[in-house]
Motif scaffolding. Structure first.
Motif, PDB file in Angstrom:
ATOM      1  N   GLU A 100       0.828  -1.216   0.000  1.00 31.11           N
ATOM      2  CA  GLU A 100       0.000   0.000   0.000  1.00 31.11           C
ATOM      3  C   GLU A 100       0.859   1.261   0.000  1.00 31.11           C
ATOM      4  OE1 GLU A 100      -3.228   0.785  -0.088  1.00 31.11           O
ATOM      5  OE2 GLU A 100      -3.931  -1.266  -0.376  1.00 31.11           O
ATOM      6  N   ILE A 101       1.909   1.285   0.814  1.00 24.51           N
ATOM      7  CA  ILE A 101       2.747   2.481   0.864  1.00 24.51           C
ATOM      8  C   ILE A 101       3.548   2.624  -0.420  1.00 24.51           C
ATOM      9  CG2 ILE A 101       4.723   1.387   2.022  1.00 24.51           C
ATOM     10  CD1 ILE A 101       3.374   4.949   2.630  1.00 24.51           C
ATOM     11  N   PHE A 102       3.940   1.503  -1.028  1.00 24.73           N
ATOM     12  CA  PHE A 102       4.646   1.576  -2.308  1.00 24.73           C
ATOM     13  C   PHE A 102       3.720   2.079  -3.415  1.00 24.73           C
ATOM     14  CE2 PHE A 102       8.839  -0.914  -2.305  1.00 24.73           C
ATOM     15  CZ  PHE A 102       9.123  -0.508  -1.013  1.00 24.73           C
ATOM     16  N   LEU A 103       2.456   1.642  -3.403  1.00 23.15           N
ATOM     17  CA  LEU A 103       1.490   2.140  -4.373  1.00 23.15           C
ATOM     18  C   LEU A 103       1.266   3.634  -4.196  1.00 23.15           C
ATOM     19  CD1 LEU A 103      -1.174  -0.729  -4.334  1.00 23.15           C
ATOM     20  CD2 LEU A 103       0.373  -0.152  -6.207  1.00 23.15           C
TER      21      LEU A 103
ATOM     22  N   PHE B  51       3.515   5.783  -3.103  1.00 24.03           N
ATOM     23  CA  PHE B  51       4.680   6.430  -3.708  1.00 24.03           C
ATOM     24  C   PHE B  51       4.525   6.507  -5.230  1.00 24.03           C
ATOM     25  CE2 PHE B  51       7.316   5.060   0.133  1.00 24.03           C
ATOM     26  CZ  PHE B  51       7.461   6.356   0.595  1.00 24.03           C
ATOM     27  N   GLU B  52       4.063   5.416  -5.837  1.00 20.80           N
ATOM     28  CA  GLU B  52       3.921   5.389  -7.292  1.00 20.80           C
ATOM     29  C   GLU B  52       2.913   6.420  -7.769  1.00 20.80           C
ATOM     30  OE1 GLU B  52       3.059   1.446  -8.597  1.00 20.80           O
ATOM     31  OE2 GLU B  52       5.166   0.822  -8.553  1.00 20.80           O
ATOM     32  N   ARG B  53       1.793   6.538  -7.058  1.00 19.52           N
ATOM     33  CA  ARG B  53       0.782   7.517  -7.475  1.00 19.52           C
ATOM     34  C   ARG B  53       1.301   8.948  -7.347  1.00 19.52           C
ATOM     35  NH1 ARG B  53      -2.818   4.101  -4.105  1.00 19.52           N
ATOM     36  NH2 ARG B  53      -3.799   2.582  -5.503  1.00 19.52           N
ATOM     37  N   LYS B  54       2.107   9.193  -6.302  1.00 17.11           N
ATOM     38  CA  LYS B  54       2.646  10.534  -6.126  1.00 17.11           C
ATOM     39  C   LYS B  54       3.685  10.864  -7.197  1.00 17.11           C
ATOM     40  CE  LYS B  54       0.242  11.701  -2.582  1.00 17.11           C
ATOM     41  NZ  LYS B  54      -0.791  12.782  -2.719  1.00 17.11           N
ATOM     42  N   ILE B  55       4.426   9.858  -7.668  1.00 20.94           N
ATOM     43  CA  ILE B  55       5.516  10.102  -8.621  1.00 20.94           C
ATOM     44  C   ILE B  55       5.046   9.950 -10.072  1.00 20.94           C
ATOM     45  CG2 ILE B  55       7.789   9.309  -9.394  1.00 20.94           C
ATOM     46  CD1 ILE B  55       8.291   8.414  -6.477  1.00 20.94           C
ATOM     47  N   GLU B  56       4.305   8.880 -10.368  1.00 20.99           N
ATOM     48  CA  GLU B  56       3.902   8.598 -11.746  1.00 20.99           C
ATOM     49  C   GLU B  56       2.501   9.075 -12.083  1.00 20.99           C
ATOM     50  OE1 GLU B  56       6.602   4.596 -12.610  1.00 20.99           O
ATOM     51  OE2 GLU B  56       4.436   4.417 -12.414  1.00 20.99           O
ATOM     52  N   GLY B  57       1.682   9.323 -11.052  1.00 24.45           N
ATOM     53  CA  GLY B  57       0.329   9.784 -11.313  1.00 24.45           C
ATOM     54  C   GLY B  57      -0.711   8.696 -11.108  1.00 24.45           C
ATOM     55  N   SER B  58      -1.901   8.953 -11.628  1.00 24.85           N
ATOM     56  CA  SER B  58      -3.026   8.045 -11.455  1.00 24.85           C
ATOM     57  C   SER B  58      -2.822   6.754 -12.243  1.00 24.85           C
ATOM     58  CB  SER B  58      -4.314   8.724 -11.919  1.00 24.85           C
ATOM     59  OG  SER B  58      -4.236   9.002 -13.316  1.00 24.85           O
ATOM     60  N   ARG B  59      -3.784   5.847 -12.118  1.00 23.08           N
ATOM     61  CA  ARG B  59      -3.712   4.567 -12.812  1.00 23.08           C
ATOM     62  C   ARG B  59      -3.566   4.758 -14.318  1.00 23.08           C
ATOM     63  NH1 ARG B  59      -7.467   1.064 -15.302  1.00 23.08           N
ATOM     64  NH2 ARG B  59      -6.922  -1.147 -15.076  1.00 23.08           N
TER      65      ARG B  59
ATOM     66  N   HIS C 151      12.170   4.401  -8.509  1.00 24.92           N
ATOM     67  CA  HIS C 151      12.892   3.274  -7.919  1.00 24.92           C
ATOM     68  C   HIS C 151      13.935   3.744  -6.906  1.00 24.92           C
ATOM     69  CE1 HIS C 151      11.137  -0.055 -10.130  1.00 24.92           C
ATOM     70  NE2 HIS C 151      11.136   0.712 -11.216  1.00 24.92           N
ATOM     71  N   PHE C 152      14.468   4.935  -7.087  1.00 23.66           N
ATOM     72  CA  PHE C 152      15.372   5.486  -6.074  1.00 23.66           C
ATOM     73  C   PHE C 152      14.629   5.673  -4.749  1.00 23.66           C
ATOM     74  CE2 PHE C 152      16.789   9.286  -3.771  1.00 23.66           C
ATOM     75  CZ  PHE C 152      18.096   8.931  -3.471  1.00 23.66           C
ATOM     76  N   VAL C 153      13.406   6.213  -4.825  1.00 20.44           N
ATOM     77  CA  VAL C 153      12.594   6.404  -3.615  1.00 20.44           C
ATOM     78  C   VAL C 153      12.241   5.062  -2.990  1.00 20.44           C
ATOM     79  CG1 VAL C 153      10.374   7.234  -2.739  1.00 20.44           C
ATOM     80  CG2 VAL C 153      11.663   8.628  -4.365  1.00 20.44           C
ATOM     81  N   LEU C 154      11.835   4.097  -3.806  1.00 19.19           N
ATOM     82  CA  LEU C 154      11.457   2.783  -3.276  1.00 19.19           C
ATOM     83  C   LEU C 154      12.643   2.073  -2.638  1.00 19.19           C
ATOM     84  CD1 LEU C 154       9.069   1.383  -6.056  1.00 19.19           C
ATOM     85  CD2 LEU C 154       8.511   2.739  -4.028  1.00 19.19           C
ATOM     86  N   ILE C 155      13.813   2.168  -3.271  1.00 22.15           N
ATOM     87  CA  ILE C 155      15.003   1.515  -2.715  1.00 22.15           C
ATOM     88  C   ILE C 155      15.437   2.199  -1.427  1.00 22.15           C
ATOM     89  CG2 ILE C 155      17.463   1.096  -3.123  1.00 22.15           C
ATOM     90  CD1 ILE C 155      16.771   0.648  -6.073  1.00 22.15           C
ATOM     91  N   ALA C 156      15.382   3.546  -1.407  1.00 21.52           N
ATOM     92  CA  ALA C 156      15.755   4.279  -0.194  1.00 21.52           C
ATOM     93  C   ALA C 156      14.821   3.909   0.958  1.00 21.52           C
ATOM     94  CB  ALA C 156      15.712   5.781  -0.461  1.00 21.52           C
ATOM     95  N   PHE C 157      13.515   3.832   0.668  1.00 23.50           N
ATOM     96  CA  PHE C 157      12.550   3.457   1.700  1.00 23.50           C
ATOM     97  C   PHE C 157      12.780   2.020   2.162  1.00 23.50           C
ATOM     98  CE2 PHE C 157       8.379   2.044   3.221  1.00 23.50           C
ATOM     99  CZ  PHE C 157       8.061   3.066   4.100  1.00 23.50           C
ATOM    100  N   SER C 158      13.130   1.136   1.238  1.00 26.23           N
ATOM    101  CA  SER C 158      13.397  -0.267   1.588  1.00 26.23           C
ATOM    102  C   SER C 158      14.629  -0.383   2.470  1.00 26.23           C
ATOM    103  CB  SER C 158      13.576  -1.094   0.312  1.00 26.23           C
ATOM    104  OG  SER C 158      12.411  -1.070  -0.479  1.00 26.23           O
ATOM    105  N   LEU C 159      15.682   0.382   2.146  1.00 23.51           N
ATOM    106  CA  LEU C 159      16.890   0.354   2.978  1.00 23.51           C
ATOM    107  C   LEU C 159      16.611   0.920   4.356  1.00 23.51           C
ATOM    108  CD1 LEU C 159      19.632   1.398   0.392  1.00 23.51           C
ATOM    109  CD2 LEU C 159      19.250  -0.868   1.383  1.00 23.51           C
ATOM    110  N   TRP C 160      15.762   1.930   4.433  1.00 23.40           N
ATOM    111  CA  TRP C 160      15.363   2.464   5.739  1.00 23.40           C
ATOM    112  C   TRP C 160      14.609   1.395   6.526  1.00 23.40           C
ATOM    113  CZ3 TRP C 160      10.753   6.135   6.926  1.00 23.40           C
ATOM    114  CH2 TRP C 160      10.830   6.550   8.250  1.00 23.40           C
TER     115      TRP C 160
END
Length: 463
Positions: free
Chosen positions: A116-119, A121-129, A152-161
């Motif tokens: 859910e949190i990754f989705l 992030f995607e909506r905030k960066i890439e937009g709607s469906r 993917h930089f945001v997702l990887i940074a969040f994953s490392l956190w």
């Protein structure tokens, strides 16, 4: 003769995965899901930074063999409490599944929460469906590469956190953060941060619904816990069929159709990509996104809500639903008993363990004064947070004497010390060949650290 006809089942079995783009949905269940996500992620990322009694609120200090959980300190000897806790978790899962289906999967499972949190992030960066689909279908360009790289930089940074926080439950997180800043991380900390971060990124960033459908065993055996009174998400076929499009506000009866306008929004919002109108499916995680979006459509069409809703199989067929049934009562009683046992175990635990080991070389000795001697080794385990000085006494036989070092025995915190003890008893006072004796061990500066342990005193029987 060889046929070129391909079995349709084989096509489905080896069908290439189609990426799912879940549509954002709003409603009461989406709100509950988001509140649960924020609460669970807040606890996960926040608890290591909270101090409690001069130590991290939750810290599993493996080198020191201390496990801090708020105001409690547990030791390896307390692992039976962990066993009870795990049993409680399993029974609770059975209870809630039998009562209300896959509540765990839809609201609290880590795979669901991090997806859910990754989705988000995607909506905030890439937009709607629609924008995400359009971006993926667009030819390669500098804009597309830039957006994808940043995502993917945001997702990887969040994953490392996430991995960093996970290791922070085992290494004090303030020390860990200093090690990261000064680049002095040890090999094990580095490995687990990367490993856990990679697992988060892979599961929530790439696999997503594949974990729920193919990797999670819960999806396979959940049906064993369902019955006709289990609360499930279901589509009302009698009311919804036949499906068909119509103008807003048009009467279903006039159109000769059911209430389902076949908008397929229930499919678009589903995180696992199923059509709930096909009936109950093991892939369904019970997130209720289809309920929210369908209710919104029904409201716009001026139709009653509840075409897709939480219901039971009995209710769908016009039968009465029974909440209190034997299985629910059994799980409830078991949960109450196990929880009471866990509370009692935590409340009554003593931060001192005493093990009595008899000398195996001889049953007893006779001293020059005619007394009967038994030799023991007392193993003292100090489970307090400080070094302690212990005194040992013995009782159970009249005139029993304790010979050897029995006072001022120092044991460091978390330490184990073997104390040789000799007991002398007058053979006249022995009522049987095996008499019960009690060893009393008490700390001088901590009245809670006291424990009594029973042993056996062997000797001849004088008639």
């Amino acid at each position: 003769m060889t046929s070129n006809t391909t079995d349709p089942s084989q096509d489905e079995l080896y069908k290439k995965r189609e990426k799912i783009y879940p549509r954002e949905v709003h409603g009461i269940f989406a709100l509950l899901r988001n509140l649960t996500m924020v609460t669970l992620l807040g606890l996960y990322y926040g608890l290591p930074w909270i101090n409690w009694d001069n130590h991290q609120s939750i810290l599993f200090d493996l080198p020191e063999r201390k496990f801090y959980v708020f105001g409690f300190t547990f030791w390896p000897q307390d692992f039976f409490l962990l066993t009870i806790l795990l049993i409680i978790a399993a029974v609770a899962l059975f209870f809630f599944t039998t009562l209300a289906g896959r509540l765990w999967c839809g609201y609290a499972c880590p795979q669901t929460v991090w997806t859910e949190i990754f989705l988000w992030f995607e909506r905030k960066i890439e937009g709607s469906r629609q924008k995400q689909i359009k971006l993926d279908k667009a030819p390669l360009s500098a804009r597309k590469v830039g957006i994808k790289t940043f995502k993917h930089f945001v997702l990887i940074a969040f994953s490392l956190w996430t991995g960093f926080t996970f290791v922070g439950y085992f290494t004090p997180i303030t020390e860990l953060s200093q090690s990261v800043i000064h680049m002095t991380l040890g090999p094990w900390e580095t490995f687990w941060i990367i490993f856990y971060g990679f697992a988060t990124y892979g599961n929530a960033g790439w696999l997503r619904e594949q974990v729920c459908i193919y990797m999670c065993p819960y999806a396979r055996f959940q049906s064993a816990m369902f019955d006709h009174d289990t609360l499930i998400i279901s589509y009302d076929e009698k009311r919804g069929n036949p499906r068909g499009a119509r103008k807003r506000g048009a009467s279903s009866a006039e159109a000769g159709l059911g209430d389902c306008i076949d908008c397929k929004l229930c499919i678009q919002v589903c995180p696992v990509g199923i059509d709930i109108r096909d009936g109950l499916q093991y892939q369904c995680i019970g997130c209720a996104a289809c309920i929210d979006v369908c209710d919104d459509v029904m409201e716009k069409m001026s139709y009653p809500k509840g075409l897709i809703k939480y219901t039971t199989e009995n209710a769908l067929f016009g039968k009465a639903t029974k909440i209190l049934r034997p299985r629910i009562l059994f799980y409830t009683a078991l949960l109450v008993a196990l929880t009471a046992g866990l509370v009692y175990g935590v409340a009554s635990r003593v931060p001192l363990e005493v093990n009595i080991i008899r000398d195996r070389n001889t049953l007893y000795n006779e001293t020059s004064q005619g007394l009967i001697e038994n030799v023991y080794t007392l193993k003292l385990i100090n489970m307090t947070n400080e070094d302690q000085v212990f005194d040992i006494k013995a009782s159970g036989i009249e005139g029993l004497k304790l010979v050897g070092t029995s006072e001022g025995i120092k044991v460091v915190t978390g330490g184990v010390k073997d104390v040789p003890i000799r007991l002398h008893a007058d053979p006249i006072m022995l009522k049987s060949r095996s008499s019960e004796v009690i060893f009393h061990v008490e700390a001088r500066d901590n009245k809670e650290a006291k424990h009594s342990e029973n042993g056996r005193f062997l000797g001849p029987l004088i008639k």
